[in-house]
Design an enzyme around this catalytic site. Structure first.
Site, PDB file in Angstrom:
ATOM      1  N   GLY A 132     -60.334  70.912  66.120  1.00 13.48           N
ATOM      2  CA  GLY A 132     -60.263  72.526  65.976  1.00 13.48           C
ATOM      3  C   GLY A 132     -60.715  73.284  67.159  1.00 13.48           C
ATOM      4  O   GLY A 132     -61.765  72.810  67.792  1.00 13.48           O
ATOM      5  N   HIS A 166     -66.243  75.840  64.843  1.00  9.28           N
ATOM      6  CA  HIS A 166     -67.257  74.885  64.900  1.00  9.28           C
ATOM      7  C   HIS A 166     -68.280  74.984  65.472  1.00  9.28           C
ATOM      8  O   HIS A 166     -68.413  75.761  66.595  1.00  9.28           O
ATOM      9  CB  HIS A 166     -66.467  73.278  65.198  1.00  9.28           C
ATOM     10  N   ASP A 193     -53.818  72.674  53.645  1.00  6.62           N
ATOM     11  CA  ASP A 193     -54.016  72.628  55.034  1.00  6.62           C
ATOM     12  C   ASP A 193     -55.442  71.939  55.431  1.00  6.62           C
ATOM     13  O   ASP A 193     -56.711  72.148  54.734  1.00  6.62           O
ATOM     14  CB  ASP A 193     -54.188  74.043  55.958  1.00  6.62           C
ATOM     15  N   ASP A 197     -54.375  79.050  63.858  1.00  4.65           N
ATOM     16  CA  ASP A 197     -55.328  77.917  63.594  1.00  4.65           C
ATOM     17  C   ASP A 197     -56.617  77.871  64.046  1.00  4.65           C
ATOM     18  O   ASP A 197     -57.309  76.973  64.339  1.00  4.65           O
ATOM     19  CB  ASP A 197     -54.609  76.667  63.976  1.00  4.65           C
ATOM     20  N   HIS A 245     -48.593  74.917  62.062  1.00  5.18           N
ATOM     21  CA  HIS A 245     -48.973  74.473  63.507  1.00  5.18           C
ATOM     22  C   HIS A 245     -47.959  73.654  63.852  1.00  5.18           C
ATOM     23  O   HIS A 245     -48.530  72.359  64.053  1.00  5.18           O
ATOM     24  CB  HIS A 245     -50.457  73.939  63.553  1.00  5.18           C
TER      25      HIS A 245
END
Ligand SMILES: [Zn+2]
Length: 437
Positions: A330, A315, A157, A311, A238
């Site tokens: 993300g 960050h 992933d 998911d 996802h």
């Protein structure tokens, strides 16, 4: 040894909902286990009462797709902060994705993540393992060695397995490992590389290079055929495109062992959100169109999609504070997934509450092969539970998240439905919405 109030209590006044149905019942928890489930229990002097009035008592939620960022990116998240976010979100198990630094392609690294998860004691941390060494698609990872440590979900992933022949070899090897499944991040790099949002009207208008839906569907179509040839279960991470839902539905009609997950942001947000160039809305695969959302919702309602997975991709503010095209993809998901599901799927009547909990708990538990997760709320089961207030409205405040990161695209949104308490292995790890450790 005397039991502490945290390990001996009765959850009173709630509506128990699990795979067997829905009923009014109190739940007695003692020393990690559910020992009694019955209406109107009387509590003894040595046990505490946990208020569940107006709440649903569910098996704990299970997230098949979480980036805990440890090792390598601990400024963004750690196993501890990530599992605290998970517990606050009602999750009692999360599957850690392998794109750490170093990646989870090695027994020592996998062991360290499992040990860190066990040490926090906030939820069960399940490690995935890489399909290929370094997730670069060239050489199979030591899948047998990782399997011996308990790894059942193999995935690169963050990266797609680019070569069909490598994917076939992985599936053939996984066929010899009991319970193993191969999970694909389906995005063909030759179609998606260099793109930063969904390829469509909005990307043209904004002048941002796109990642087309076909980048996802060509890989899904390919892997379904490889699943048919090898017989090994394939899970699609996802899923974001309408065409993927059609492909998975057709594969299931053929009787193939194919499963699929959808992330809350993909059934709630569209590419139009990228209008303000806010990197909070940048994610891979990208936010797509209203038509895609509609197809994903049909797939969630008719059983084509098996699970809702976050998911969760933390960050640091520094890394997200870049122009859209330079920011990493993300977004956070653990503390908003349940509320988004209740607000966007249950409230409008797309799925009922029991089906929503199936998508968030017992179906993903079955995909991951987790023996003590998603189980019916019954005597003899390990007490992994979420107590959910389905009517409570609350506003997402990024500053108050337990995650170390702040990159949620839902900041400021008012959602309905909140986790009141989370019980992990019989311990109250979240009480009234706050983590106890
Ligand atoms: Zn991915």
């Amino acid at each position: 040894m005397p039991s502490s109030p945290r390990s001996q209590f009765v959850i009173k006044g709630g509506q128990v909902v699990d795979a067997s149905g829905s009923r009014r019942a109190d739940v007695r928890v003692r020393d990690g286990m559910i020992v009694d489930v019955a209406a109107d229990m009387t509590t003894s002097e040595d046990e505490a009462t946990v208020d569940a009035s107006g709440c649903v008592v569910s098996p704990g939620l299970v997230d098949l797709h979480v980036h805990l960022r440890e090792p390598g990116d601990e400024e963004a998240e750690t196993v501890e902060t990530g599992t605290r976010a998970a517990a606050r979100g009602g999750f009692t198990a999360v599957v850690a994705m392998p794109n750490t630094r170093p990646p989870l392609d090695d027994a020592a690294v996998v062991s360290s993540v499992l040990a860190a998860g066990a040490a926090t004691g906030l939820c069960e941390v399940v490690s995935s393992g890489c399909i290929t060494v370094g997730r670069d698609g060239r050489e199979l990872a030591p899948m047998g060695e990782l399997h011996a440590l308990g790894v059942r979900i193999f995935t690169d992933d963050g990266a797609c397995v680019a070569h069909a022949g490598m994917m076939r070899r992985a599936l053939e090897y996984a066929a010899s490992l009991p319970g193993a499944i191969v999970a694909e991040h389906a995005e063909d790099d030759t179609l998606a590389a260099g793109g930063h949002m969904h390829e469509g009207a909005w990307s043209s208008r904004l002048g941002i290079p796109g990642r087309p839906s076909v980048a996802e569907t060509v890989i899904v179509a390919r892997d379904i055929e490889l699943c048919a040839v090898t017989g090994t279960p394939v899970h699609f991470l996802h899923c974001s495109a309408a065409g993927t839902v059609d492909l998975v539905r057709a594969a299931k009609a053929r009787g193939l062992p194919v499963t699929a997950e959808v992330a809350p942001h993909h059934f709630t947000l569209t590419d139009a959100c990228c209008e303000g160039f806010d990197p909070a809305f940048k994610v891979h695969p990208p936010l797509r169109t209203d038509a895609d959302i509609a197809a994903l919702r049909v797939g969630l309602a008719d059983g084509t999609i098996d699970a809702i997975a976050t998911d969760h991709a933390p960050h640091t503010p520094e890394s997200k504070e870049h122009p859209f095209e330079e920011a990493p993809p993300g977004m956070l998901g653990l503390e908003t997934a349940l509320a988004l599901t209740l607000t966007e799927l249950v409230e409008p009547g797309i799925v009922d509450l029991a089906d929503a909990l199936a998508l968030l708990s017992w179906k993903p538990a079955a995909i991951a092969g987790l023996e003590h997760q998603g189980c019916d709320v019954a005597p003899g089961a390990v007490a992994n539970l979420a107590v959910i207030d389905p009517a409570m409205a609350w506003q997402v405040d990024a500053r108050r998240l337990a995650s170390r990161a702040r990159n949620t695209p839902f900041a400021g949104r008012t959602l309905t439905g909140k986790v009141r308490h989370t019980i992990f292995r019989g311990e109250l790890v979240v009480v009234d919405g706050e983590a106890t450790k």
